[in-house]
Enzyme design. Structure first.
Site, PDB file in Angstrom:
ATOM      1  N   LEU A 139      40.989  47.236  38.476  1.00 62.37           N
ATOM      2  CA  LEU A 139      40.460  46.050  39.136  1.00 62.37           C
ATOM      3  C   LEU A 139      40.803  44.868  38.231  1.00 62.37           C
ATOM      4  O   LEU A 139      40.734  44.983  37.007  1.00 62.37           O
ATOM      5  CB  LEU A 139      38.936  46.137  39.321  1.00 62.37           C
ATOM      6  CG  LEU A 139      38.408  47.205  40.279  1.00 62.37           C
ATOM      7  CD1 LEU A 139      36.880  47.159  40.319  1.00 62.37           C
ATOM      8  CD2 LEU A 139      38.970  47.020  41.679  1.00 62.37           C
ATOM      9  N   ASP A 140      41.167  43.750  38.829  1.00 60.60           N
ATOM     10  CA  ASP A 140      41.437  42.561  38.034  1.00 60.60           C
ATOM     11  C   ASP A 140      40.202  42.185  37.227  1.00 60.60           C
ATOM     12  O   ASP A 140      39.071  42.512  37.606  1.00 60.60           O
ATOM     13  CB  ASP A 140      41.835  41.386  38.939  1.00 60.60           C
ATOM     14  CG  ASP A 140      43.132  41.639  39.688  1.00 60.60           C
ATOM     15  OD1 ASP A 140      43.958  42.417  39.184  1.00 60.60           O
ATOM     16  OD2 ASP A 140      43.305  41.058  40.775  1.00 60.60           O
ATOM     17  N   LYS A 141      40.423  41.462  36.143  1.00 61.15           N
ATOM     18  CA  LYS A 141      39.329  41.051  35.265  1.00 61.15           C
ATOM     19  C   LYS A 141      38.162  40.453  36.056  1.00 61.15           C
ATOM     20  O   LYS A 141      36.994  40.813  35.851  1.00 61.15           O
ATOM     21  CB  LYS A 141      39.840  40.023  34.244  1.00 61.15           C
ATOM     22  CG  LYS A 141      38.738  39.386  33.404  1.00 61.15           C
ATOM     23  CD  LYS A 141      39.260  38.217  32.593  1.00 61.15           C
ATOM     24  CE  LYS A 141      38.117  37.487  31.912  1.00 61.15           C
ATOM     25  NZ  LYS A 141      38.564  36.249  31.226  1.00 61.15           N
ATOM     26  N   ARG A 238      44.583  39.619  47.129  1.00 59.59           N
ATOM     27  CA  ARG A 238      44.714  38.198  46.807  1.00 59.59           C
ATOM     28  C   ARG A 238      46.040  37.640  47.335  1.00 59.59           C
ATOM     29  O   ARG A 238      46.084  36.544  47.924  1.00 59.59           O
ATOM     30  CB  ARG A 238      44.593  37.999  45.302  1.00 59.59           C
ATOM     31  CG  ARG A 238      43.261  38.459  44.744  1.00 59.59           C
ATOM     32  CD  ARG A 238      43.273  38.577  43.231  1.00 59.59           C
ATOM     33  NE  ARG A 238      43.469  37.270  42.583  1.00 59.59           N
ATOM     34  CZ  ARG A 238      43.643  37.119  41.288  1.00 59.59           C
ATOM     35  NH1 ARG A 238      43.686  38.184  40.481  1.00 59.59           N
ATOM     36  NH2 ARG A 238      43.800  35.911  40.773  1.00 59.59           N
TER      37      ARG A 238
END
Length: 325
Positions: A139-141, A238
Site C-alpha cells: 500500500l502506498d505510504k 490513483r
C-alpha cells in the site's frame, strides 16, 4: 532441509517475454524477488531453463521452462524496531494488518527506518528469511487499510500465486473529485510516466490494468466510490481515476491543486485543506488460506480522517439544500 522450506517456482515463458534476457524475464515473472537475488540464483544453478544452467544475459524463448529451487537465506539487512502494529488476524502462515496512513511499507532512500518492514522484523522475526520480509503486495505510504504478509515460505508461494492469477480479492474505498453518475470499469495499461519518472501513467506500452468502481455516495462536487482491482499495478487506482478525470481527493501526485466546489462553506474549506493525503483506504481482503484452502475475508473500517471528511461533505450537501428554501 525439507522440500516445504525451500523456495520453489516454475514458469513457462509467455510471448511477451520471448527473446528477453533470462534475468529480465525472471524479474518479470517473479517480481517478489530482487534482480540481484535472481541473478545469483541463475549463476548458482538454482534457477534453470529447461533443466539446464544458463547465464543471466542468455536469451529465453517462447515456452521455455524456468524452474527455481533454492534454499532460503536471510533476505533482509534492515533492523527490527518496536513499532505498534494493528493486527487483524495471525497464524503461523499469515499476518493480516490494518496499516495506518503515513506508514511506509519498505525501507528505501529517505525512509531507512520506521517502516512496516522494521515493525515486522520485531513482531515476527521469521520473516527475515522470506523475500522482501514476507511482503507480497504494498500500500502506498499515505493509503490506509488492510494488508497480508507471509510468515512462511508456503504462504509466500501461495500468496504470490494468488496475486498473479488474480484470485486474491481486494476492495478499496475512495473519495474522488467530481460527481459520477454511475459505476464503470477502467481497462487501461499502466507504466512509468514517459517524462516524470517518479510517476505512473496510462501508456500504450504499460502492463494490463483493470479497475472496477461503483458509487457509494454522491456529494455536491465529490463522490464516494468503492474500487475493486483485477490487477495490482503501482498507484493503479490513483492513476486510473485521474485518467477518467476524477482524481482522488487530496492526491498530491495525480490530483492537481485543490479545487473548492461552488458554495463551499468555511467549515468544508478547512476540512478539505487539512486533508493532506489521497483519500484511499483498502477496506476488504479475500484470499485462500495457503495451508487449509479455506476462503477467508477480512474487512477494516474507514479511518477517522476519512470518516471526518465524508461527514463534512454530507454536511455541505445539507447546507446547500437548506439554502434553496
Amino acid at each position: 532441509m525439507s522440500a516445504e522450506n525451500r523456495i520453489t517456482a516454475a514458469f513457462s515463458v509467455p510471448p511477451e517475454l520471448s527473446d528477453r534476457r533470462l534475468d529480465q524475464a525472471a524479474a518479470e515473472l517473479m517480481p517478489e524477488h530482487s534482480r540481484s537475488r535472481l541473478q545469483g540464483w541463475i549463476k548458482s544453478g538454482a534457477l534453470t531453463v529447461n533443466g539446464e544452467n544458463r547465464k543471466p544475459r542468455d536469451k529465453v524463448m517462447l515456452d521455455d521452462r524456468l524452474e527455481l529451487d533454492a534454499e532460503p537465506e536471510a533476505q533482509v539487512s534492515w533492523q527490527a524496531e518496536s513499532i505498534t502494529l494493528d493486527v487483524v488476524y495471525e497464524d503461523k502462515h499469515l499476518l493480516v494488518i490494518n496499516k495506518p496512513a503515513g506508514l511506509v511499507v519498505h525501507p528505501a532512500a529517505g525512509h531507512a527506518d520506521g517502516t512496516l518492514v522494521n515493525a515486522l522484523l520485531n513482531y515476527a522475526p521469521e520473516v527475515e528469511n522470506l523475500p522482501r520480509a514476507g511482503i507480497v503486495h504494498r500500500l502506498d505510504k499515505d493509503t490506509s487499510g488492510i494488508m497480508v504478509v507471509a510468515r512462511s515460505l508456503i504462504a509466500h508461494t501461495s500468496l504470490v500465486d494468488q496475486l498473479q492469477t488474480r484470485t486474491m480479492g481486494r476492495e478499496y474505498e475512495a473519495v474522488v473529485v467530481g460527481t459520477l453518475t454511475g459505476g464503470a470499469t477502467v481497462d487501461a495499461p499502466i507504466g512509468r510516466h514517459p517524462r516524470e519518472r517518479k510517476k505512473m501513467a496510462v501508456v500504450p506500452t504499460g502492463k494490463p490494468a483493470v479497475t472496477h468502481y461503483r458509487l457509494v455516495e454522491r456529494f455536491a462536487a465529490h463522490t464516494h466510490v468503492r474500487c475493486k482491482l483485477e490487477s495490482g499495478r503501482t498507484h493503479q487506482i490513483r492513476v486510473h481515476m485521474a485518467h477518467v478525470k476524477h482524481p482522488l481527493l487530496g492526491d498530491p501526485v495525480y490530483g492537481g491543486r485543490l479545487r473548492l466546489p461552488k458554495g463551499t462553506t468555511e467549515e468544508l474549506r478547512e476540512v478539505l485543506a487539512a486533508f493532506q493525503r489521497q483519500a484511499l483506504h483498502a477496506r476488504q481482503l479475500t484470499l485462500e488460506h495457503p495451508e487449509t484452502g479455506e476462503i477467508l475475508t477480512w474487512e477494516v473500517p474507514l479511518p477517522e480522517d476519512m470518516e471526518h471528511l465524508l461527514a463534512a461533505l454530507r454536511q455541505h450537501v445539507k447546507d446547500l439544500d437548506s439554502h434553496e428554501f
